[in-house]
Every structure is written in structure tokens, then in C-alpha cells.
Design an enzyme around this catalytic site. Structure first.
Site, PDB file in Angstrom:
ATOM      1  N   SER A  96       0.846  -1.204   0.000  1.00  0.00           N
ATOM      2  CA  SER A  96       0.000   0.000   0.000  1.00  0.00           C
ATOM      3  C   SER A  96       0.877   1.249   0.000  1.00  0.00           C
ATOM      4  CB  SER A  96      -0.926   0.014   1.210  1.00  0.00           C
ATOM      5  OG  SER A  96      -0.178   0.059   2.423  1.00  0.00           O
ATOM      6  N   GLN A 117     -11.090  -6.062 -21.371  1.00  0.00           N
ATOM      7  CA  GLN A 117     -10.232  -6.793 -20.438  1.00  0.00           C
ATOM      8  C   GLN A 117      -9.522  -5.827 -19.489  1.00  0.00           C
ATOM      9  OE1 GLN A 117      -7.573  -9.352 -22.722  1.00  0.00           O
ATOM     10  NE2 GLN A 117      -9.203  -9.725 -24.203  1.00  0.00           N
ATOM     11  N   LEU A 118      -9.019  -4.735 -20.038  1.00  0.00           N
ATOM     12  CA  LEU A 118      -8.242  -3.774 -19.255  1.00  0.00           C
ATOM     13  C   LEU A 118      -9.069  -3.155 -18.137  1.00  0.00           C
ATOM     14  CD1 LEU A 118      -5.611  -2.163 -18.889  1.00  0.00           C
ATOM     15  CD2 LEU A 118      -6.456  -0.560 -20.622  1.00  0.00           C
ATOM     16  N   ARG A 122      -9.869  -2.498 -11.855  1.00  0.00           N
ATOM     17  CA  ARG A 122     -10.506  -1.245 -11.455  1.00  0.00           C
ATOM     18  C   ARG A 122      -9.822  -0.551 -10.283  1.00  0.00           C
ATOM     19  NH1 ARG A 122     -14.550  -4.795 -12.776  1.00  0.00           N
ATOM     20  NH2 ARG A 122     -14.830  -5.482 -10.636  1.00  0.00           N
ATOM     21  N   ARG A 133     -19.790   7.383 -29.076  1.00  0.00           N
ATOM     22  CA  ARG A 133     -21.043   8.136 -29.111  1.00  0.00           C
ATOM     23  C   ARG A 133     -20.805   9.524 -29.692  1.00  0.00           C
ATOM     24  NH1 ARG A 133     -24.768   9.855 -23.865  1.00  0.00           N
ATOM     25  NH2 ARG A 133     -26.594  10.546 -25.058  1.00  0.00           N
ATOM     26  N   ARG A 190     -23.280   2.637 -33.484  1.00  0.00           N
ATOM     27  CA  ARG A 190     -22.043   2.018 -32.986  1.00  0.00           C
ATOM     28  C   ARG A 190     -22.247   0.571 -32.561  1.00  0.00           C
ATOM     29  NH1 ARG A 190     -21.213   4.588 -26.868  1.00  0.00           N
ATOM     30  NH2 ARG A 190     -23.415   4.627 -26.328  1.00  0.00           N
ATOM     31  N   ARG A 217      -1.374 -10.398 -16.399  1.00  0.00           N
ATOM     32  CA  ARG A 217      -1.426 -10.237 -17.853  1.00  0.00           C
ATOM     33  C   ARG A 217      -0.097 -10.438 -18.566  1.00  0.00           C
ATOM     34  NH1 ARG A 217      -6.844 -10.470 -19.175  1.00  0.00           N
ATOM     35  NH2 ARG A 217      -8.048  -9.154 -17.747  1.00  0.00           N
TER      36      ARG A 217
END
Length: 252
Positions: A96, A117-118, A122, A133, A190, A217
Site C-alpha cells: 500500500s 479486459q483492461l 478497477r 457516441r 455504434r 497479464r
């Protein structure tokens, strides 16, 4: 519309303020703190020692910096005693304290499949992504049609590549038709764009989050090739400015 190339560029990372640097350097006399430690190491030492020291965070480098940055590692390992301390912190999973080091990247020309995937990573990550958009993907729009990413295995098979490229052309035709002939807005049109559609983003992550991402990854962990290559590119950008972190990427 064409195949695109990925580009990863570090655009910002943790740096000391001049005021803090001036205060921290007080304890170094004729030694130049810049020559002994990177900004990231100074921040890391400040965070780590704040947990264990009676000194205040603004005092730690000035009072303890020479001990850690100015002497060899007491464990017989490489580098300074600060490097020894960082290795201990990493081994004890007190990471931390490394969350205070942040890195901001410009990531260009990756697929929407990779983006999905990325963004599963989070905690410790922030994303700002090119919008389908608001950025119109039509052939006659400013962007000139959507670019796309071709998976390596598809490139290796000329028949598969022909099928893949034709599917990209058809998707563009359908998008254009919806926009022009159907009067459909970009936010609804889209929906026909493929996972291969290229996108751009700005991503900020702290060091602990990046190490966790890389552990999952990197090559050999079963991740798809595109995100594995991204993980390596991110690692290279980080160790270019904070070389001492390379050992931790190697060990995760």
C-alpha cells in the site's frame, strides 16, 4: 478505415514539489539528492518510513535519507539500503506504501476487446476513453472510418485474414448505411462496430495496481497476446523513469 498500430507513451508520473525537494535535500550537505534517488524512491521512502518512524513525513528524507540512500544495502543485496527496504516491503506485501507512485499513459490503437479486459482492473486505475457516441466512425466523417486491430493468429493465416478484413469492410458499410440511409444516431449505429475496433485512452494507475495487473497479464499467464504486449509496454515505460521497480515486475 485501416489496421492500426498500438502506441503507449508515459505522459506524466509522480514528481516531488520543489518545496519538498528543498526540504528533503537539507540533510544531504554536499551530496545531491537527485544523484542518489529518483523522485519515486523519495516518495516511497517517505511513505514507508512514515509508518514506522517517529519523524514527520516532511522530515524523513532530510533526517533519514542519507542512511537509506547513502549506504549500501545491509542485506548484502544490490543497491542502497533504501533498495533493501523496498525489497522488504515488497516481500512482506506492505505494498500500500507504493500506491503513492502514479503513472499516466497515453494508449493508442488498442482494440475494444482489449479495453473490456483492461477495465476489469478497477482498483487503482482511472480511464478516459475515446467515445463512439461523440466520435462518429463513418467513412465520410473526420475520422475516415473506424480503424481496427488484427489478432496475430489471424495475420498468420491468409485465408483467415481475408475473412477478417472483409468483415471489417462489411461492418463499416453497415455503420455508414445506418447513419446515412437510416438516419440512425452515432450512439445507436455504434452497436454494429466489432470488438476489433481501435480506440484510444488515457490511463492513470498507481504502482501497486500496475504490478497486480502485470502479474495477471504478463506472458505465460494465459492472457491474450494483445493485452500481454500492452502489459510489457507499460512495464517498459515505468522502469524507464523508475528503474528500481524492474525487480518487482520480474518477481510478480
Amino acid at each position: 478505415m485501416e489496421e492500426t498500430q498500438r502506441k503507449v507513451r508515459l505522459i506524466a508520473h509522480t514528481q516531488l514539489t520543489q518545496e519538498f525537494f528543498d526540504e528533503a535535500g537539507d540533510g544531504f550537505h554536499d551530496d545531491d539528492l537527485n544523484q542518489l534517488a529518483s523522485d519515486g524512491q523519495v516518495v516511497a521512502l517517505t511513505a514507508v518510513r512514515t509508518c514506522y518512524s517517529a519523524n514527520k513525513p516532511t522530515e524523513i528524507v532530510a533526517k533519514e535519507g542519507v542512511k537509506y540512500f547513502g549506504s549500501k544495502a545491509s542485506d548484502g543485496g544490490a543497491g542502497t539500503d533504501a533498495d533493501r527496504l523496498f525489497r522488504h516491503i515488497f516481500a512482506s506485501k506492505h505494498t500500500s506504501t507504493l500506491e503513492h507512485l502514479t503513472f499516466t499513459f497515453a494508449i493508442e490503437g488498442v482494440s475494444r476487446a482489449l479495453l473490456a479486459q483492461l477495465t476489469r482492473h478497477r482498483v487503482g486505475f482511472s480511464f478516459s476513453v475515446q467515445s463512439q457516441r461523440y466520435v462518429r466512425m463513418g467513412s465520410d466523417d473526420k475520422i475516415g472510418g473506424f480503424d481496427y486491430v488484427v489478432p496475430d493468429k489471424v495475420k498468420q493465416d491468409h485465408i483467415a485474414l481475408a475473412v477478417f478484413e472483409r468483415s471489417m469492410e462489411l461492418a463499416q458499410e453497415m455503420y455508414d448505411s445506418l447513419r446515412k440511409d437510416g438516419g440512425i444516431t452515432a450512439e445507436d449505429a455504434r452497436a454494429v462496430l466489432p470488438n476489433a475496433t481501435a480506440t484510444n485512452l488515457v490511463m492513470t494507475a498507481n504502482l501497486t495496481a500496475l504490478l497486480s495487473f502485470y502479474s495477471k497479464r504478463k506472458k505465460g499467464r494465459g492472457a491474450q497476446a494483445e493485452i500481454t504486449e500492452l502489459a510489457e509496454a507499460l512495464r517498459r515505460e515505468v522502469i524507464d523513469v523508475e528503474p528500481w521497480t524492474d525487480q518487482f515486475f520480474e518477481e510478480v
